[in-house]
Design a protein around this motif. Sequence first.
Motif, PDB file in Angstrom:
ATOM      1  N   GLN A 177       0.829  -1.198   0.000  1.00  0.00           N
ATOM      2  CA  GLN A 177       0.000   0.000   0.000  1.00  0.00           C
ATOM      3  C   GLN A 177       0.872   1.260   0.000  1.00  0.00           C
ATOM      4  N   ALA A 178       1.893   1.269   0.859  1.00  0.00           N
ATOM      5  CA  ALA A 178       2.800   2.423   0.907  1.00  0.00           C
ATOM      6  C   ALA A 178       3.532   2.590  -0.429  1.00  0.00           C
ATOM      7  N   LEU A 179       3.974   1.467  -1.004  1.00  0.00           N
ATOM      8  CA  LEU A 179       4.668   1.526  -2.297  1.00  0.00           C
ATOM      9  C   LEU A 179       3.771   2.064  -3.396  1.00  0.00           C
ATOM     10  N   SER A 180       2.493   1.739  -3.351  1.00  0.00           N
ATOM     11  CA  SER A 180       1.582   2.245  -4.379  1.00  0.00           C
ATOM     12  C   SER A 180       1.490   3.768  -4.311  1.00  0.00           C
ATOM     13  N   PHE A 181       1.544   4.321  -3.111  1.00  0.00           N
ATOM     14  CA  PHE A 181       1.545   5.772  -2.971  1.00  0.00           C
ATOM     15  C   PHE A 181       2.842   6.362  -3.516  1.00  0.00           C
ATOM     16  N   VAL A 182       3.966   5.733  -3.168  1.00  0.00           N
ATOM     17  CA  VAL A 182       5.271   6.198  -3.648  1.00  0.00           C
ATOM     18  C   VAL A 182       5.316   6.137  -5.177  1.00  0.00           C
ATOM     19  N   ASN A 183       4.827   5.041  -5.733  1.00  0.00           N
ATOM     20  CA  ASN A 183       4.836   4.872  -7.199  1.00  0.00           C
ATOM     21  C   ASN A 183       3.948   5.889  -7.912  1.00  0.00           C
ATOM     22  N   GLN A 184       2.992   6.444  -7.197  1.00  0.00           N
ATOM     23  CA  GLN A 184       2.142   7.496  -7.765  1.00  0.00           C
ATOM     24  C   GLN A 184       2.764   8.875  -7.578  1.00  0.00           C
ATOM     25  N   GLY A 185       3.957   8.894  -6.988  1.00  0.00           N
ATOM     26  CA  GLY A 185       4.649  10.159  -6.756  1.00  0.00           C
ATOM     27  C   GLY A 185       4.160  10.899  -5.532  1.00  0.00           C
ATOM     28  N   LEU A 186       3.423  10.222  -4.690  1.00  0.00           N
ATOM     29  CA  LEU A 186       2.898  10.858  -3.478  1.00  0.00           C
ATOM     30  C   LEU A 186       3.885  10.689  -2.333  1.00  0.00           C
ATOM     31  N   GLU A 187       3.928  11.673  -1.481  1.00  0.00           N
ATOM     32  CA  GLU A 187       4.782  11.618  -0.298  1.00  0.00           C
ATOM     33  C   GLU A 187       4.078  10.786   0.768  1.00  0.00           C
ATOM     34  N   ILE A 188       4.841   9.936   1.437  1.00  0.00           N
ATOM     35  CA  ILE A 188       4.259   9.129   2.512  1.00  0.00           C
ATOM     36  C   ILE A 188       4.867   9.567   3.837  1.00  0.00           C
ATOM     37  N   PRO A 189       4.118   9.412   4.931  1.00  0.00           N
ATOM     38  CA  PRO A 189       4.634   9.815   6.250  1.00  0.00           C
ATOM     39  C   PRO A 189       5.820   8.955   6.689  1.00  0.00           C
ATOM     40  N   ALA A 190       6.530   9.456   7.680  1.00  0.00           N
ATOM     41  CA  ALA A 190       7.742   8.777   8.178  1.00  0.00           C
ATOM     42  C   ALA A 190       7.455   7.357   8.651  1.00  0.00           C
ATOM     43  N   ASP A 191       6.303   7.130   9.293  1.00  0.00           N
ATOM     44  CA  ASP A 191       6.016   5.785   9.777  1.00  0.00           C
ATOM     45  C   ASP A 191       5.847   4.803   8.623  1.00  0.00           C
ATOM     46  N   GLN A 192       5.334   5.278   7.485  1.00  0.00           N
ATOM     47  CA  GLN A 192       5.182   4.415   6.315  1.00  0.00           C
ATOM     48  C   GLN A 192       6.538   4.139   5.651  1.00  0.00           C
ATOM     49  N   LYS A 193       7.415   5.134   5.669  1.00  0.00           N
ATOM     50  CA  LYS A 193       8.783   4.925   5.164  1.00  0.00           C
ATOM     51  C   LYS A 193       9.489   3.873   6.007  1.00  0.00           C
ATOM     52  N   GLU A 194       9.274   3.972   7.306  1.00  0.00           N
ATOM     53  CA  GLU A 194       9.882   3.003   8.205  1.00  0.00           C
ATOM     54  C   GLU A 194       9.315   1.604   7.948  1.00  0.00           C
ATOM     55  N   LEU A 195       8.015   1.533   7.725  1.00  0.00           N
ATOM     56  CA  LEU A 195       7.379   0.258   7.416  1.00  0.00           C
ATOM     57  C   LEU A 195       7.997  -0.361   6.160  1.00  0.00           C
ATOM     58  N   LEU A 196       8.258   0.465   5.155  1.00  0.00           N
ATOM     59  CA  LEU A 196       8.918  -0.033   3.936  1.00  0.00           C
ATOM     60  C   LEU A 196      10.323  -0.541   4.234  1.00  0.00           C
ATOM     61  N   ARG A 197      11.056   0.156   5.101  1.00  0.00           N
ATOM     62  CA  ARG A 197      12.397  -0.308   5.481  1.00  0.00           C
ATOM     63  C   ARG A 197      12.308  -1.658   6.180  1.00  0.00           C
ATOM     64  N   TRP A 198      11.342  -1.814   7.087  1.00  0.00           N
ATOM     65  CA  TRP A 198      11.164  -3.082   7.796  1.00  0.00           C
ATOM     66  C   TRP A 198      10.861  -4.196   6.808  1.00  0.00           C
ATOM     67  N   TYR A 199       9.974  -3.895   5.859  1.00  0.00           N
ATOM     68  CA  TYR A 199       9.575  -4.911   4.886  1.00  0.00           C
ATOM     69  C   TYR A 199      10.791  -5.353   4.048  1.00  0.00           C
ATOM     70  N   LYS A 200      11.556  -4.381   3.579  1.00  0.00           N
ATOM     71  CA  LYS A 200      12.750  -4.705   2.796  1.00  0.00           C
ATOM     72  C   LYS A 200      13.742  -5.511   3.634  1.00  0.00           C
ATOM     73  N   LYS A 201      13.888  -5.122   4.885  1.00  0.00           N
ATOM     74  CA  LYS A 201      14.811  -5.840   5.778  1.00  0.00           C
ATOM     75  C   LYS A 201      14.342  -7.273   6.003  1.00  0.00           C
ATOM     76  N   SER A 202      13.052  -7.466   6.190  1.00  0.00           N
ATOM     77  CA  SER A 202      12.553  -8.821   6.427  1.00  0.00           C
ATOM     78  C   SER A 202      12.639  -9.671   5.163  1.00  0.00           C
ATOM     79  N   GLN A 203      12.610  -9.054   3.993  1.00  0.00           N
ATOM     80  CA  GLN A 203      12.745  -9.799   2.747  1.00  0.00           C
ATOM     81  C   GLN A 203      14.182 -10.275   2.526  1.00  0.00           C
ATOM     82  N   GLN A 204      15.145  -9.542   3.119  1.00  0.00           N
ATOM     83  CA  GLN A 204      16.547  -9.907   2.977  1.00  0.00           C
ATOM     84  C   GLN A 204      16.939 -11.039   3.908  1.00  0.00           C
ATOM     85  N   SER A 205      16.210 -11.195   5.023  1.00  0.00           N
ATOM     86  CA  SER A 205      16.600 -12.232   5.992  1.00  0.00           C
ATOM     87  C   SER A 205      15.978 -13.569   5.718  1.00  0.00           C
TER      88      SER A 205
END
Length: 161
Positions: free
Chosen positions: A133-161
């Motif tokens: 959901q957060a990525l869909s906003f980013v892909n539309q060029g919309l700014e997302i709040p800091a908590d959503q950016k953090e959620l994306l970082r967590w998701y990427k981190k969990s995909q690497q482990s």
Amino acid sequence: MSNLLALNRDLSIRSLSNLEPREMRVLLNIGSYMPIKSADIAYQSRLDSSTVSRAVKVLLTKKLIEAKPDSVSKNIKYLTLTALGVDLYKQLINALEPRAQALESVLNDDEKQVFYQCLTKIEAKAEQLLAQQALSFVNQGLEIPADQKELLRWYKKSQQS
């Protein structure tokens, strides 16, 4: 279920300190993994970094933890419990353990294994849905709040482990 199990709902736990649940969660995380960085606490506990930061400030003020700068990067601080913090951590663990055992007692070993596997799958799916959901906003060029950016970082981190 999570509301029933909230740390501040349990009088035996609440009577041990005047900490809020977020501060107890951060203290328990530090006690379990110290030395640990705030960012790692946020990731492991799925709390946003501002919540962890507020809890850390309270715990520092109450002299339950200390923050030691990293030898390489002075911006990074490692959190550890003080002697006072270790004492409270042990009290909390001693109060939480019987509760955990009582809750787990309703399941046999096979059921516990299945239960934890299900929780892991649900957590992964929830994280994936929120990240998409957060990525869909980013892909539309919309700014997302800091908590959503953090959620994306967590998701990427969990995909690497």
